[in-house]
Design an enzyme around this catalytic site. Structure first.
Site, PDB file in Angstrom:
ATOM      1  N   CYS A 136       0.823  -1.226   0.000  1.00  0.00           N
ATOM      2  CA  CYS A 136       0.000   0.000   0.000  1.00  0.00           C
ATOM      3  C   CYS A 136       0.850   1.265   0.000  1.00  0.00           C
ATOM      4  CB  CYS A 136      -0.955  -0.008   1.190  1.00  0.00           C
ATOM      5  SG  CYS A 136      -2.052  -1.420   1.177  1.00  0.00           S
ATOM      6  N   HIS A 281      -3.313   7.023   1.443  1.00  0.00           N
ATOM      7  CA  HIS A 281      -3.767   5.657   1.227  1.00  0.00           C
ATOM      8  C   HIS A 281      -5.070   5.447   1.993  1.00  0.00           C
ATOM      9  CE1 HIS A 281      -4.136   1.451   0.929  1.00  0.00           C
ATOM     10  NE2 HIS A 281      -3.815   1.215   2.187  1.00  0.00           N
ATOM     11  N   ASN A 311     -10.243  -0.402   0.165  1.00  0.00           N
ATOM     12  CA  ASN A 311      -8.778  -0.280   0.175  1.00  0.00           C
ATOM     13  C   ASN A 311      -8.247  -0.959  -1.096  1.00  0.00           C
ATOM     14  OD1 ASN A 311      -6.041  -0.789   0.561  1.00  0.00           O
ATOM     15  ND2 ASN A 311      -6.250  -1.211   2.747  1.00  0.00           N
TER      16      ASN A 311
HETATM   17  O1  UT7 Z   1      -3.823  -1.146   3.753  1.00  0.00           O
HETATM   18  C1  UT7 Z   1      -3.319  -2.147   4.550  1.00  0.00           C
HETATM   19  C2  UT7 Z   1      -3.389  -1.761   5.946  1.00  0.00           C
HETATM   20  N1  UT7 Z   1      -4.525  -2.375   6.593  1.00  0.00           N
HETATM   21  C3  UT7 Z   1      -5.250  -1.655   7.431  1.00  0.00           C
HETATM   22  O2  UT7 Z   1      -5.039  -0.490   7.609  1.00  0.00           O
HETATM   23  C4  UT7 Z   1      -6.299  -2.367   8.250  1.00  0.00           C
HETATM   24  C5  UT7 Z   1      -6.287  -1.870   9.665  1.00  0.00           C
HETATM   25  N2  UT7 Z   1      -7.290  -2.539  10.483  1.00  0.00           N
HETATM   26  C6  UT7 Z   1      -8.598  -2.244  10.384  1.00  0.00           C
HETATM   27  O3  UT7 Z   1      -9.023  -1.471   9.552  1.00  0.00           O
HETATM   28  C7  UT7 Z   1      -9.525  -2.877  11.375  1.00  0.00           C
HETATM   29  O4  UT7 Z   1      -8.771  -3.575  12.348  1.00  0.00           O
HETATM   30  C8  UT7 Z   1     -10.581  -3.845  10.752  1.00  0.00           C
HETATM   31  C9  UT7 Z   1     -11.593  -3.073   9.950  1.00  0.00           C
HETATM   32  C10 UT7 Z   1      -9.891  -4.851   9.872  1.00  0.00           C
HETATM   33  C11 UT7 Z   1     -11.329  -4.560  11.876  1.00  0.00           C
HETATM   34  O5  UT7 Z   1     -11.953  -3.612  12.718  1.00  0.00           O
HETATM   35  P1  UT7 Z   1     -11.753  -3.668  14.299  1.00  0.00           P
HETATM   36  O6  UT7 Z   1     -12.543  -2.585  14.862  1.00  0.00           O
HETATM   37  O7  UT7 Z   1     -10.265  -3.660  14.560  1.00  0.00           O
HETATM   38  O8  UT7 Z   1     -12.398  -5.054  14.652  1.00  0.00           O
HETATM   39  P2  UT7 Z   1     -11.753  -6.273  15.443  1.00  0.00           P
HETATM   40  O9  UT7 Z   1     -10.843  -7.055  14.552  1.00  0.00           O
HETATM   41  O10 UT7 Z   1     -11.222  -5.771  16.751  1.00  0.00           O
HETATM   42  O11 UT7 Z   1     -13.052  -7.157  15.736  1.00  0.00           O
HETATM   43  C12 UT7 Z   1     -14.108  -6.677  16.580  1.00  0.00           C
HETATM   44  C13 UT7 Z   1     -15.232  -7.688  16.564  1.00  0.00           C
HETATM   45  C14 UT7 Z   1     -14.767  -9.128  16.776  1.00  0.00           C
HETATM   46  O12 UT7 Z   1     -15.746  -9.791  17.514  1.00  0.00           O
HETATM   47  P3  UT7 Z   1     -15.560 -10.008  19.099  1.00  0.00           P
HETATM   48  O13 UT7 Z   1     -14.286 -10.781  19.253  1.00  0.00           O
HETATM   49  O14 UT7 Z   1     -15.469  -8.637  19.690  1.00  0.00           O
HETATM   50  O15 UT7 Z   1     -16.793 -10.767  19.486  1.00  0.00           O
HETATM   51  C15 UT7 Z   1     -14.717  -9.682  15.382  1.00  0.00           C
HETATM   52  O16 UT7 Z   1     -14.895 -11.083  15.345  1.00  0.00           O
HETATM   53  O17 UT7 Z   1     -15.867  -7.662  15.274  1.00  0.00           O
HETATM   54  C16 UT7 Z   1     -15.890  -9.000  14.728  1.00  0.00           C
HETATM   55  N3  UT7 Z   1     -15.762  -8.879  13.267  1.00  0.00           N
HETATM   56  C17 UT7 Z   1     -16.821  -8.693  12.463  1.00  0.00           C
HETATM   57  N4  UT7 Z   1     -18.123  -8.571  12.709  1.00  0.00           N
HETATM   58  C18 UT7 Z   1     -18.937  -8.370  11.645  1.00  0.00           C
HETATM   59  C19 UT7 Z   1     -14.639  -8.933  12.525  1.00  0.00           C
HETATM   60  N5  UT7 Z   1     -14.950  -8.758  11.223  1.00  0.00           N
HETATM   61  C20 UT7 Z   1     -16.280  -8.607  11.155  1.00  0.00           C
HETATM   62  C21 UT7 Z   1     -17.182  -8.407  10.101  1.00  0.00           C
HETATM   63  N6  UT7 Z   1     -18.499  -8.291  10.387  1.00  0.00           N
HETATM   64  N7  UT7 Z   1     -16.780  -8.313   8.814  1.00  0.00           N
END
Ligand code: UT7
Length: 354
Positions: A136, A281, A311
């Site tokens: 990226c 980005h 993204n």
């Molecule tokens: O360009 C490359 C660089 N990449 C990035 O910049 C990505 C950076 N990271 C992010 O953007 C975020 O971490 C994500 C969007 C990928 C995830 O968001 P988050 O707020 O960090 O969520 P999380 O991984 O902490 O998950 C929170 C909850 C979890 O459930 P529990 O454990 O709290 O019960 C996940 O299982 O959300 C759940 N979850 C979902 N729920 C519904 C994870 N993905 C999903 C989903 N739909 N698609």
């Protein structure tokens, strides 16, 4: 691909007669190309356990584009369309180019490079063409590279492309829902040319890597590519699939993004408000909002289009700039800071005077 009928504005061979004089670099044209198929959050709800509300709240994304081979949509074909659009915008022909640099981590084949394919598709002739891989951050690293090539007299008219079809590597099942919802496909391109004004081009740059953090974001090709402690099935969908530690990358991105802006401003003694556009980005709207809030930037200075495209890896920075340019919001003399971060981990900036 047919050549534009518009007259060429730039002398391809001027570099060979520069005679050591200082030259600048300018972004003469910009263009973009997107796959036809739109994948909405509602479409994803049918494929995995997720919701439109969760995706919009956590990422700011409502839809993304997804490339289909059966429609002839490849990294090279999207890159070709984007670069042709940038050439049209610049009033130049493919044969005016003396180099093509493509930022991508998803060339259609290991070899030839996407750059070679794009050069052939455009009929650009026997020119230098190569790919550059920094995920990226790739397009920002490419801009810094091209500015240096032009200023050193080693290039004059360069097509710079950011193109990725990352959806080839995402898992649209429940298992991949933390990653797949973020990503989309696309391509953008600039035509960067030498300028007689040495004060145009890159004023400040930063390029960083922390290779020890590669396990936070990687695409394995074989079982032994996985980190030792990684929980994976060793076969099937886990191979060739993008694996991301979302929370770790999120934390890294929020702090790094702001620090990178400050580092770049400090190099030239500017204040945040001195920069006209921050072209970033598009990783997650919450990451971009955090940078905007830290520096008190108005919304119009930090363009966000992740809602429509997701993204798009190396394409996202040039998709943003192309939209701004098409909307006539880019003016000569303005200061534009390009910013990227991603797998590697890599992060970098490129501050331009246009
Ligand atoms: O360009 C490359 C660089 N990449 C990035 O910049 C990505 C950076 N990271 C992010 O953007 C975020 O971490 C994500 C969007 C990928 C995830 O968001 P988050 O707020 O960090 O969520 P999380 O991984 O902490 O998950 C929170 C909850 C979890 O459930 P529990 O454990 O709290 O019960 C996940 O299982 O959300 C759940 N979850 C979902 N729920 C519904 C994870 N993905 C999903 C989903 N739909 N698609």
């Amino acid at each position: 691909m047919s050549e534009t009928n518009q007259p060429s504005k730039v002398d391809k061979h001027a570099v060979h007669t520069a005679g050591g004089a200082r030259v600048g670099a300018t972004i003469l044209g910009a263009g973009m190309a997107l796959p036809k198929t739109v994948l909405t959050n509602a479409d994803l709800e049918k494929l995995m356990d997720t919701s439109d509300e969760w995706i919009r709240q956590r990422t700011g994304i409502t839809q993304r584009r997804i490339a289909k081979r059966e429609l002839g949509e490849t990294t090279a074909s999207l890159g070709t369309r984007a670069l042709q659009a940038a050439l049209d915008d610049a009033g130049m022909r493919p044969t005016d180019l003396d180099q093509i640099v493509v930022a991508t981590i998803t060339p259609d084949m290991p070899t030839p490079s996407a750059a070679c394919q794009i050069a052939a598709n455009l009929g650009a002739g026997n020119i230098a063409a190569f790919d550059l891989g920094a995920a990226c951050s790739g397009f920002v690293f490419a801009l810094n590279t091209v500015d240096a090539l032009i200023r050193s007299g080693n290039a004059r008219n360069v097509g710079v492309v950011g193109a990725d079809i990352i959806t080839r590597h995402v898992d649209y099942s429940d298992r991949g829902r933390g990653t797949s919802i973020l990503f989309g496909d696309g391509a953008g391109a600039f035509v960067v040319t030498g300028s007689d004004d040495p004060d145009t081009g890159v004023l400040a740059r930063a390029m960083h890597t922390d290779g020890s953090r590669w396990p936070d974001l990687f695409i394995p090709r074989a079982d032994d590519d996985f980190p030792a402690d990684f929980d994976h099935d060793g076969h099937g969908v886990d191979i060739n699939c993008l694996h991301m530690n979302g929370r770790a990358v999120f934390k890294f991105a929020v702090s790094t993004f702001g620090d990178l802006i400050q580092e770049t401003l400090d190099k030239v003694g500017l204040k945040p408000e001195d920069v006209d556009h921050y072209v970033c980005h598009q990783s997650n709207k919450r990451i971009l909002d955090a940078a905007r809030e830290r520096f008190g930037l108005p919304e119009e200075k930090l363009h966000i289009n992740i809602d429509r495209y997701g993204n798009t890896v190396a394409a996202s920075v040039c998709l943003c700039f192309s939209e701004l340019k098409a909307a006539n919001r880019i003016k000569p003399g303005q200061l534009v800071m390009f910013l990227g971060f991603g797998a590697g981990l890599t992060w970098g900036s490129s501050l331009w005077r246009l």
